[in-house]
Write a protein that holds these residues in place. Structure first.
Motif, mmCIF file in Angstrom:
data_model
loop_
_atom_site.group_PDB
_atom_site.id
_atom_site.type_symbol
_atom_site.label_atom_id
_atom_site.label_comp_id
_atom_site.label_asym_id
_atom_site.label_seq_id
_atom_site.Cartn_x
_atom_site.Cartn_y
_atom_site.Cartn_z
ATOM 1 N N MET A 178 -7.259 2.463 -6.641
ATOM 2 C CA MET A 178 -7.442 1.566 -5.501
ATOM 3 C C MET A 178 -8.114 0.289 -5.989
ATOM 4 O O MET A 178 -9.308 0.263 -6.247
ATOM 5 C CB MET A 178 -8.287 2.264 -4.431
ATOM 6 N N CYS A 184 1.339 3.956 -2.859
ATOM 7 C CA CYS A 184 0.345 4.984 -3.174
ATOM 8 C C CYS A 184 -0.052 5.819 -1.952
ATOM 9 O O CYS A 184 -0.457 6.959 -2.090
ATOM 10 C CB CYS A 184 -0.922 4.349 -3.730
ATOM 11 N N HIS A 185 0.011 5.198 -0.772
ATOM 12 C CA HIS A 185 -0.446 5.923 0.418
ATOM 13 C C HIS A 185 0.729 6.428 1.245
ATOM 14 O O HIS A 185 0.527 7.009 2.301
ATOM 15 C CB HIS A 185 -1.342 5.021 1.280
ATOM 16 N N CYS A 244 0.803 -1.211 0.000
ATOM 17 C CA CYS A 244 0.000 0.000 0.000
ATOM 18 C C CYS A 244 0.845 1.274 0.000
ATOM 19 O O CYS A 244 0.394 2.329 -0.458
ATOM 20 C CB CYS A 244 -0.912 0.026 1.225
ATOM 21 N N LYS A 289 -12.997 9.364 2.524
ATOM 22 C CA LYS A 289 -13.926 9.404 1.386
ATOM 23 C C LYS A 289 -15.000 8.336 1.525
ATOM 24 O O LYS A 289 -16.115 8.479 1.045
ATOM 25 C CB LYS A 289 -13.175 9.186 0.067
ATOM 26 N N HIS A 290 -14.610 7.220 2.161
ATOM 27 C CA HIS A 290 -15.544 6.090 2.213
ATOM 28 C C HIS A 290 -15.845 5.661 3.644
ATOM 29 O O HIS A 290 -16.309 4.569 3.888
ATOM 30 C CB HIS A 290 -14.968 4.907 1.428
ATOM 31 N N PRO A 308 -5.351 8.639 -0.872
ATOM 32 C CA PRO A 308 -5.576 9.664 0.155
ATOM 33 C C PRO A 308 -4.728 9.460 1.410
ATOM 34 O O PRO A 308 -4.206 8.372 1.639
ATOM 35 C CB PRO A 308 -7.057 9.512 0.515
HETATM 36 C C1 HEC Z 1 -2.059 2.011 -6.969
HETATM 37 C C2 HEC Z 1 -2.274 2.907 -5.854
HETATM 38 C C3 HEC Z 1 -2.875 2.350 -4.585
HETATM 39 C C4 HEC Z 1 -2.449 1.274 -3.853
HETATM 40 C C5 HEC Z 1 -1.290 0.318 -4.147
HETATM 41 C C6 HEC Z 1 -3.320 1.189 -2.713
HETATM 42 N N1 HEC Z 1 -4.226 2.190 -2.753
HETATM 43 FE FE1 HEC Z 1 -5.630 2.568 -1.347
HETATM 44 N N2 HEC Z 1 -6.344 4.073 -2.471
HETATM 45 C C7 HEC Z 1 -5.818 4.527 -3.675
HETATM 46 C C8 HEC Z 1 -6.649 5.583 -4.192
HETATM 47 C C9 HEC Z 1 -6.411 6.339 -5.494
HETATM 48 C C10 HEC Z 1 -7.693 5.757 -3.284
HETATM 49 C C11 HEC Z 1 -8.838 6.745 -3.368
HETATM 50 C C12 HEC Z 1 -10.022 6.116 -4.024
HETATM 51 C C13 HEC Z 1 -11.166 7.079 -4.251
HETATM 52 O O1 HEC Z 1 -10.921 8.048 -4.940
HETATM 53 O O2 HEC Z 1 -12.247 6.791 -3.756
HETATM 54 C C14 HEC Z 1 -7.468 4.806 -2.220
HETATM 55 C C15 HEC Z 1 -8.299 4.684 -1.105
HETATM 56 C C16 HEC Z 1 -8.021 3.891 -0.024
HETATM 57 C C17 HEC Z 1 -8.797 3.879 1.184
HETATM 58 C C18 HEC Z 1 -10.007 4.711 1.480
HETATM 59 C C19 HEC Z 1 -9.578 6.073 1.911
HETATM 60 C C20 HEC Z 1 -10.741 6.982 2.194
HETATM 61 O O3 HEC Z 1 -10.493 8.174 2.228
HETATM 62 O O4 HEC Z 1 -11.867 6.504 2.352
HETATM 63 C C21 HEC Z 1 -8.201 2.955 2.016
HETATM 64 C C22 HEC Z 1 -8.649 2.590 3.405
HETATM 65 C C23 HEC Z 1 -7.096 2.390 1.293
HETATM 66 N N3 HEC Z 1 -7.001 2.961 0.081
HETATM 67 C C24 HEC Z 1 -6.289 1.400 1.815
HETATM 68 C C25 HEC Z 1 -5.306 0.776 1.056
HETATM 69 C C26 HEC Z 1 -4.603 -0.399 1.501
HETATM 70 C C27 HEC Z 1 -4.795 -1.096 2.842
HETATM 71 C C28 HEC Z 1 -3.781 -0.739 0.507
HETATM 72 C C29 HEC Z 1 -2.829 -1.922 0.457
HETATM 73 C C30 HEC Z 1 -3.384 -3.228 0.674
HETATM 74 C C31 HEC Z 1 -3.937 0.236 -0.568
HETATM 75 N N4 HEC Z 1 -4.899 1.111 -0.198
HETATM 76 C C32 HEC Z 1 -3.214 0.214 -1.734
HETATM 77 C C33 HEC Z 1 -4.684 4.035 -4.283
HETATM 78 C C34 HEC Z 1 -3.989 2.914 -3.881
#
Ligand code: HEC
Length: 306
Positions: free
Chosen positions: A251, A211-212, A208, A230-231, A222
């Motif tokens: 995501m 991106c995060h 994760c 957001k969610h 985010p």
């Molecule tokens: C390729 C990029 C990427 C990766 C890798 C990624 N994410 Fe995300 N994530 C995003 C994006 C972009 C969003 C925003 C989605 C939206 O616009 O609703 C997001 C949203 C989220 C949110 C919701 C945030 C909110 O504000 O509600 C969570 C929780 C989250 N990710 C957890 C994870 C976790 C845990 C992992 C690893 C297992 C992970 N992400 C891997 C790009 C990524």
């Protein structure tokens, strides 16, 4: 299916290696724990024996037939008659099931009318065809009776529903016997033990952080350390986003890549980062999340209805 496999394997075993060896080599597969195994072996054995006996009988019949023909031919030669072989069973069956009108008699069944030189030959339907036709009628009536009128046998939709019920029952049993595999957004909880959180951190850093960000401060994805979501910021909502992803964004759905247990751990780990104020955080996205007094949405619903 399993039974058919056992049956065929048994046959194969009989044909090649014999009992002892097949049983030895097969101890690794669970098929051989089947309590009906002896039954299949016996049935398979009988089957093979029957086939062999039939083959031998067929061969004997062939030989006998040949000898009878030979004798008849010799006798007719002695009597000075020309020997004419009787048509075989198959050629008789062929003639009978087609019942062709002989070429010489075709003019008898030619109809009178004449369409610009094209005339109609009023051949009857071949008996095999009419026979088949009657069979379909009988089949249709039986089908109607069994499936639609008396409900003795299930129609495809019912069959589908039955199979779904069986699958659901199996899934329920599996979940009951393995609670970790059964974690989903309805029953996910915040885990607090150090080992689980360490596991969540590892998952976060490998999958994760790209991106995060390592500290959760947000980049392509985010900021996960602030109060804005957001969610939604409950563990259920976070788990749901991790499991199913957010369609149309970067995501992805992590289900299938990360086990439910690890998704629970990483969701819990994310919650530990809350308020950690990393440097240069991404600006807030979404809305401020204030936790509801009840942790699970189910209990809230129950309370609301009381
Ligand atoms: C390729 C990029 C990427 C990766 C890798 C990624 N994410 Fe995300 N994530 C995003 C994006 C972009 C969003 C925003 C989605 C939206 O616009 O609703 C997001 C949203 C989220 C949110 C919701 C945030 C909110 O504000 O509600 C969570 C929780 C989250 N990710 C957890 C994870 C976790 C845990 C992992 C690893 C297992 C992970 N992400 C891997 C790009 C990524």
């Amino acid at each position: 299916m399993k039974r058919i496999i056992v049956f065929l394997t048994t046959l194969f075993g009989l044909a090649t290696a014999g009992f002892g060896q097949t049983a030895d080599t097969a101890t690794t597969t669970s098929l051989w724990d089947d309590p009906m195994l002896t039954f299949y072996i016996v049935v398979g054995f009988i089957f093979v024996v029957v086939v062999l006996v039939l083959l031998v009988a067929l061969y004997m019949l062939q030989v006998l037939n040949f000898m009878v023909k030979q004798a008849t031919r010799e006798r007719s030669e002695r009597l000075g008659i020309t020997y004419q072989e009787e048509p075989s069973f198959w050629s008789k069956l062929w003639d009978k099931s087609n019942d062709f009108v002989p070429m010489e008699k075709e003019k008898d069944i030619l109809l009178d009318h004449n369409y610009d030189g094209i005339r109609e030959l009023d051949n009857h339907l071949p008996p095999w065809w009419t026979g088949l036709f009657y069979v379909t009628i009988v089949f249709a009536l039986a089908y109607l009776g069994f499936y639609h009128l008396s409900d003795t046998l299930p129609l495809p939709i019912k069959e589908y529903e039955n199979e779904l019920a069986v699958a659901e029952e199996q899934a329920r049993k599996m979940k009951a016997s393995n609670p970790v595999a059964a974690i989903d957004e309805t029953n996910v909880t915040i885990v607090t033990d150090a080992l689980a959180l360490a596991d969540g951190k590892t998952t976060f850093l490998t999958n994760c952080a790209s991106c995060h960000r390592k500290d959760g401060g947000g980049d392509i994805g985010p900021n996960l350390t602030d109060e804005y979501w957001k969610h939604g910021g409950s563990v259920q909502e976070i788990f749901k986003v991790v499991r199913h992803g957010v369609q149309g964004t970067n995501m992805i759905a992590w289900e299938g890549f990360i086990s439910p247990e690890k998704m629970q751990n990483v969701s819990s780990y994310i919650l530990t980062m809350k308020g950690s104020n990393p440097e240069n955080p991404k600006k807030p996205e979404g809305e401020i999340y204030t936790p509801k007094p009840e942790t699970t949405s189910d209990t809230t619903k129950v309370q609301a209805s009381l």
